[in-house]
Design an enzyme around this catalytic site. Structure first.
Site, PDB file in Angstrom:
ATOM      1  N   GLY A  95      -3.352  17.238   7.962  1.00 57.46           N
ATOM      2  CA  GLY A  95      -3.858  17.016   9.323  1.00 57.46           C
ATOM      3  C   GLY A  95      -2.826  16.362  10.218  1.00 57.46           C
ATOM      4  N   GLU A 120      -3.253  16.866  -0.885  1.00 62.20           N
ATOM      5  CA  GLU A 120      -4.471  17.173  -0.125  1.00 62.20           C
ATOM      6  C   GLU A 120      -5.357  18.161  -0.889  1.00 62.20           C
ATOM      7  OE1 GLU A 120      -1.487  16.852   1.136  1.00 62.20           O
ATOM      8  OE2 GLU A 120      -1.551  15.948   3.122  1.00 62.20           O
ATOM      9  N   GLY A 135       0.617  12.944   4.016  1.00 62.97           N
ATOM     10  CA  GLY A 135       1.019  12.587   5.371  1.00 62.97           C
ATOM     11  C   GLY A 135       2.407  11.960   5.430  1.00 62.97           C
ATOM     12  N   LEU A 154      -1.654   9.610   4.028  1.00 58.95           N
ATOM     13  CA  LEU A 154      -2.864   9.088   4.670  1.00 58.95           C
ATOM     14  C   LEU A 154      -3.464   7.934   3.870  1.00 58.95           C
ATOM     15  CD1 LEU A 154      -5.259   9.555   6.719  1.00 58.95           C
ATOM     16  CD2 LEU A 154      -6.241  11.039   4.970  1.00 58.95           C
ATOM     17  N   LYS A 194       0.847  -1.214   0.000  1.00 58.63           N
ATOM     18  CA  LYS A 194       0.000   0.000   0.000  1.00 58.63           C
ATOM     19  C   LYS A 194       0.870   1.247   0.000  1.00 58.63           C
ATOM     20  CE  LYS A 194      -4.061  -1.993   0.075  1.00 58.63           C
ATOM     21  NZ  LYS A 194      -4.956  -1.887  -1.090  1.00 58.63           N
ATOM     22  N   ARG A 195       2.095   1.093  -0.467  1.00 62.29           N
ATOM     23  CA  ARG A 195       3.050   2.214  -0.589  1.00 62.29           C
ATOM     24  C   ARG A 195       3.242   2.925   0.750  1.00 62.29           C
ATOM     25  NH1 ARG A 195       2.838  -1.019  -4.265  1.00 62.29           N
ATOM     26  NH2 ARG A 195       2.828  -0.429  -6.480  1.00 62.29           N
ATOM     27  N   GLU A 238       4.467  14.853   5.926  1.00 64.23           N
ATOM     28  CA  GLU A 238       4.251  15.330   7.299  1.00 64.23           C
ATOM     29  C   GLU A 238       5.057  14.493   8.297  1.00 64.23           C
ATOM     30  OE1 GLU A 238       0.085  17.169   7.964  1.00 64.23           O
ATOM     31  OE2 GLU A 238      -0.257  15.344   6.818  1.00 64.23           O
TER      32      GLU A 238
HETATM   33  C1  1HE Z   1      -3.093   3.688  -1.295  1.00 62.17           C
HETATM   34  C2  1HE Z   1      -2.545   4.971  -1.140  1.00 62.17           C
HETATM   35  C3  1HE Z   1      -3.138   5.825  -0.162  1.00 62.17           C
HETATM   36  C4  1HE Z   1      -1.445   3.967  -2.682  1.00 62.17           C
HETATM   37  N1  1HE Z   1      -4.172   5.351   0.554  1.00 62.17           N
HETATM   38  N2  1HE Z   1      -4.131   3.273  -0.549  1.00 62.17           N
HETATM   39  N3  1HE Z   1      -2.018  10.404  -0.619  1.00 62.17           N
HETATM   40  C5  1HE Z   1      -2.154  10.480  -1.978  1.00 62.17           C
HETATM   41  O1  1HE Z   1      -3.017  11.134  -2.491  1.00 62.17           O
HETATM   42  C6  1HE Z   1      -1.169   9.655  -2.758  1.00 62.17           C
HETATM   43  C7  1HE Z   1      -1.901   8.512  -3.455  1.00 62.17           C
HETATM   44  N4  1HE Z   1      -1.000   7.524  -4.015  1.00 62.17           N
HETATM   45  C8  1HE Z   1      -0.314   7.730  -5.174  1.00 62.17           C
HETATM   46  O2  1HE Z   1      -0.307   8.814  -5.754  1.00 62.17           O
HETATM   47  C9  1HE Z   1       0.452   6.564  -5.707  1.00 62.17           C
HETATM   48  O3  1HE Z   1      -0.064   5.396  -5.101  1.00 62.17           O
HETATM   49  C10 1HE Z   1       1.978   6.619  -5.434  1.00 62.17           C
HETATM   50  C11 1HE Z   1       2.633   7.727  -6.284  1.00 62.17           C
HETATM   51  C12 1HE Z   1       2.280   6.868  -3.952  1.00 62.17           C
HETATM   52  C13 1HE Z   1       2.610   5.252  -5.800  1.00 62.17           C
HETATM   53  O4  1HE Z   1       2.247   4.889  -7.122  1.00 62.17           O
HETATM   54  P1  1HE Z   1       2.411   3.365  -7.566  1.00 62.17           P
HETATM   55  O5  1HE Z   1       2.077   3.311  -9.040  1.00 62.17           O
HETATM   56  O6  1HE Z   1       3.734   2.846  -7.136  1.00 62.17           O
HETATM   57  O7  1HE Z   1       1.325   2.517  -6.720  1.00 62.17           O
HETATM   58  P2  1HE Z   1      -0.264   2.408  -6.915  1.00 62.17           P
HETATM   59  O8  1HE Z   1      -0.547   1.379  -7.974  1.00 62.17           O
HETATM   60  O9  1HE Z   1      -0.891   3.737  -7.100  1.00 62.17           O
HETATM   61  O10 1HE Z   1      -0.746   1.870  -5.504  1.00 62.17           O
HETATM   62  C14 1HE Z   1      -0.456   0.554  -5.059  1.00 62.17           C
HETATM   63  C15 1HE Z   1      -1.520   0.187  -4.040  1.00 62.17           C
HETATM   64  O11 1HE Z   1      -1.406   1.062  -2.923  1.00 62.17           O
HETATM   65  C16 1HE Z   1      -2.938   0.363  -4.563  1.00 62.17           C
HETATM   66  O12 1HE Z   1      -3.752  -0.583  -3.893  1.00 62.17           O
HETATM   67  P3  1HE Z   1      -4.204  -1.959  -4.626  1.00 62.17           P
HETATM   68  O13 1HE Z   1      -5.012  -2.663  -3.575  1.00 62.17           O
HETATM   69  O14 1HE Z   1      -4.971  -1.525  -5.841  1.00 62.17           O
HETATM   70  O15 1HE Z   1      -2.921  -2.667  -4.983  1.00 62.17           O
HETATM   71  C17 1HE Z   1      -3.306   1.759  -4.088  1.00 62.17           C
HETATM   72  O16 1HE Z   1      -4.700   1.946  -3.963  1.00 62.17           O
HETATM   73  C18 1HE Z   1      -2.646   1.748  -2.731  1.00 62.17           C
HETATM   74  N5  1HE Z   1      -2.386   3.095  -2.261  1.00 62.17           N
HETATM   75  N6  1HE Z   1      -1.525   5.125  -2.014  1.00 62.17           N
HETATM   76  C19 1HE Z   1      -4.650   4.113   0.350  1.00 62.17           C
HETATM   77  N7  1HE Z   1      -2.657   7.058   0.096  1.00 62.17           N
HETATM   78  C20 1HE Z   1      -3.285  13.402   8.247  1.00 62.17           C
HETATM   79  S1  1HE Z   1      -3.759  14.077   6.839  1.00 62.17           S
HETATM   80  C21 1HE Z   1      -2.763  13.580   5.568  1.00 62.17           C
HETATM   81  C22 1HE Z   1      -3.481  13.761   4.282  1.00 62.17           C
HETATM   82  C23 1HE Z   1      -2.830  13.017   3.162  1.00 62.17           C
HETATM   83  O17 1HE Z   1      -1.857  12.341   3.338  1.00 62.17           O
HETATM   84  S2  1HE Z   1      -3.583  13.206   1.642  1.00 62.17           S
HETATM   85  C24 1HE Z   1      -2.522  12.430   0.522  1.00 62.17           C
HETATM   86  C25 1HE Z   1      -2.905  11.019   0.303  1.00 62.17           C
END
Ligand code: 1HE
Length: 269
Positions: A151, A143, A120, A75, A36-37, A123
């Protein structure tokens, strides 16, 4: 000399989303949710808090890294969907509590960053004291695009490193910084080639671990507070901290060692 890490024993060994290993005075805490990265769900945040509040007694520095291709995707967005407003406040405060133990804990923390260091994940990274980035690292605050706000302490910590204007740009436009840009703007202190982050981070953590504990404590607890004070108050608190540190037997022994030619000189690289 090869340094060998051994799996932590006791309660730290039971944390399934962290891999925790010890080599002498350095504890390596690795986010271990690569499928889940290293997205930060409630359990992972709880386990981080547990680890940083149960550091083995011999630990003098922590190395924080992420398993797999990315440091952390931030997150866990799948959990976000299920929370109401009241639960979201409590959730954010739980991140604050966990990351507070990293920034204002007992020992310095060196984070080794690679791949995604986003939301996060960034963060979390900025709660550490020294950041080493591999060239693959990139930093974003999606975000803004996800319809939410930081957050996990990001709005308090990130502007202090790079300025509120840069953070606003990252959140409003989705701007992503690469490793070299991150170094230039002050998000990290070091950039190394891919695959070399761990050894650089370990080298730094081992150096940090040899400092007098009270000096490290002053850097962690006095320096950031003094930096937030007015100059007059800051100078006064600095004098108190300096007197306390220099009165410590460890300081006296180290200064004596230098004067007797037994301690290293300051030198370039
Ligand atoms: C996840 C998450 C996640 C991956 N929550 N499941 N964060 C984001 O908006 C970033 C979202 N993630 C991405 O942009 C990409 O996943 C990455 C650039 C980090 C990596 O890409 P990649 O191609 O290596 O992996 P992927 O195919 O996108 O993801 C692999 C799996 O991880 C996949 O699940 P699967 O069951 O389909 O294999 C994704 O759904 C899962 N995954 N990122 C849940 N973030 C306290 S407040 C803080 C607020 C925030 O942090 S907002 C930012 C959230």
């Amino acid at each position: 000399m090869a340094i060998s890490f051994t799996p932590a024993s006791g309660p730290l060994a039971d944390l399934d989303l962290l891999r925790v290993e010890q080599a002498d005075a350095v504890l390596h805490v690795r986010l271990n949710r690569p499928a889940k990265r290293n997205a930060l769900n409630d359990t992972l945040v709880e386990q981080l808090q547990f680890a940083f509040t149960h550091l083995p007694a011999e630990t003098r520095a922590v190395l924080l890294s992420g398993e797999g291709d990315h440091f952390s995707a931030g997150l866990d967005l799948s959990e976000l969907q299920e929370r109401n407003v009241a639960e979201a406040v409590v959730h954010s405060r739980s991140w604050h509590a966990a990351f507070e133990h990293i920034q204002f804990g007992r020992v310095p923390v060196v984070a080794v960053l690679h791949g995604a260091v986003v939301g996060g994940g960034l963060e979390l990274a900025v709660a550490a004291h020294v950041r080493v980035a591999e060239r693959s690292a990139f930093y974003g605050l999606p975000e803004g695009q996800r319809g939410i706000f930081v957050g996990g302490g990001g709005s308090a910590r990130i502007p202090r490193l790079v300025g509120a204007a840069r953070m606003a740009d990252m959140m409003l436009t989705g701007r992503v910084y690469d490793a070299d840009e991150g170094l230039r703007i002050g998000l990290t202190q070091y950039v190394v080639d891919d695959g070399e982050g761990f050894s650089k981070g370990l080298e730094l953590a081992r150096k940090i671990a040899t400092n007098a504990p009270l000096s490290n404590f002053a850097v962690l607890h006095a320096l950031p507070r003094i930096a937030e004070m007015g100059q007059a108050e800051g100078l006064f608190v600095e004098s108190l901290m300096a007197a306390i540190a220099s009165g410590d037997p460890a300081a006296k022994e180290r200064i004596k060692a230098f004067l007797e030619g037994r301690a290293g000189k300051v030198s370039k690289a």
